[in-house]
Design an enzyme around this catalytic site. Structure first.
Site, mmCIF file in Angstrom:
data_model
loop_
_atom_site.group_PDB
_atom_site.id
_atom_site.type_symbol
_atom_site.label_atom_id
_atom_site.label_comp_id
_atom_site.label_asym_id
_atom_site.label_seq_id
_atom_site.Cartn_x
_atom_site.Cartn_y
_atom_site.Cartn_z
ATOM 1 N N GLU A 42 57.447 27.628 -27.393
ATOM 2 C CA GLU A 42 58.760 27.950 -26.688
ATOM 3 C C GLU A 42 58.087 28.167 -25.079
ATOM 4 O OE1 GLU A 42 61.808 28.721 -27.297
ATOM 5 O OE2 GLU A 42 61.579 27.855 -29.360
ATOM 6 N N ASP A 60 70.362 23.524 -21.476
ATOM 7 C CA ASP A 60 70.508 23.203 -22.854
ATOM 8 C C ASP A 60 71.917 23.625 -23.364
ATOM 9 O OD1 ASP A 60 70.023 25.939 -23.179
ATOM 10 O OD2 ASP A 60 68.625 25.905 -24.873
ATOM 11 N N THR A 65 68.109 31.532 -20.963
ATOM 12 C CA THR A 65 67.038 31.579 -22.094
ATOM 13 C C THR A 65 65.753 32.628 -21.780
ATOM 14 O OG1 THR A 65 67.466 29.412 -22.999
ATOM 15 C CG2 THR A 65 65.622 30.900 -23.677
#
Length: 257
Positions: A42, A60, A65
């Protein structure tokens, strides 16, 4: 483990003692390994605790995020996290964004979040209460369900990790690429140990299904976190996820001694 390797007279106690089960992924040392493995994929770093402050829009379709497990403004888990933090610490620097997080849930919008949400997230990440909230939501939503299902399927630490990494990336909703759908896809071709199947055969089927799910979405189409990490451990027969561990993600090499 625990096999008797020499002949002799055994006491009744030793004759009936079962070998100790290998630690599951919820063992503290194994959990630390799991956090590092996910962080390598990640965040391209083994220092998972440095990721409390991480935040960006990776384009995305999930909005921002952020944090140690990739909480997203568009998928609801970021909203739940900030709500938990606010329940525990009213008036924190992120509390004022709760209405905006409710509005953007399910979208990639930054409406009501820009321009200061990222900097305020980084400020909050210095607060131990926010760090603990991230840990607790990670465990509640992702880690604990994955380990629980893995144990129910008779999987050891590597299989439990494969479940955890899948639920981190795909969530566990009702769509075809969710964790539960990936598991059902694997069950079409192999049985887990709890159903009398071979653990390695089943995990290969699960990872095949996972790769299929990743390839359905451009943002996740690089499957190296499976191909050059989890598959490596599986080929080595390292079902207990014992160090030393060597793997690659996105071409970068990592090691846990």
């Amino acid at each position: 483990m625990g096999a008797v390797t020499c002949a002799g007279i055994l006491s009744p106690a030793s004759a009936t003692a079962a070998p100790a089960a290998a630690p599951g992924l919820d063992d503290p040392a194994k959990k630390e390994i799991a956090m590092k493995l996910v962080s390598s994929a990640e965040n391209s770093s083994l220092d998972w605790k440095a990721q409390y402050k991480y935040i960006e829009d990776i384009r995305d379709g999930r909005g921002y995020t952020a944090g140690i497990i990739g909480f997203c403004s568009g998928t609801g888990d970021m909203l739940d996290l900030v709500q938990l933090y606010t329940d525990r610490k009213p008036g924190n620097v992120l509390a004022r964004y709760l209405p905006a997080l409710r509005r953007v849930n399910g979208t990639d919008s930054h409406s009501g979040l820009d321009p200061n949400f990222p900097s305020d997230w980084r400020k909050a990440a210095q607060d131990s209460a926010f760090q603990q909230a991230q840990n607790d939501e990670r465990d509640r939503v992702y880690f604990n369900p994955a380990v629980r299902q893995g144990k129910a399927d008779g999987l050891r630490a590597l299989g439990q990790f494969a479940y955890y990494d899948a639920i981190v990336m795909h969530g566990d909703g009702g769509d075809a690429t969710s964790f539960s759908s990936i598991r059902r896809r694997a069950l079409r071709t192999a049985k887990p140990p709890a159903q009398g199947g071979n653990e390695t055969t089943y995990l290969n089927a699960f990872l095949d299904a996972r790769v299929w799910a990743m390839k359905q979405e451009e943002a996740h189409s690089d499957t190296s976190r499976v191909d050059t990490a989890q598959r490596v451990f599986l080929r080595q027969g390292n079902l207990d996820l014992n160090p030393p561990l060597d793997w690659k993600v996105y071409g970068d090499s990592y090691h846990i001694g």
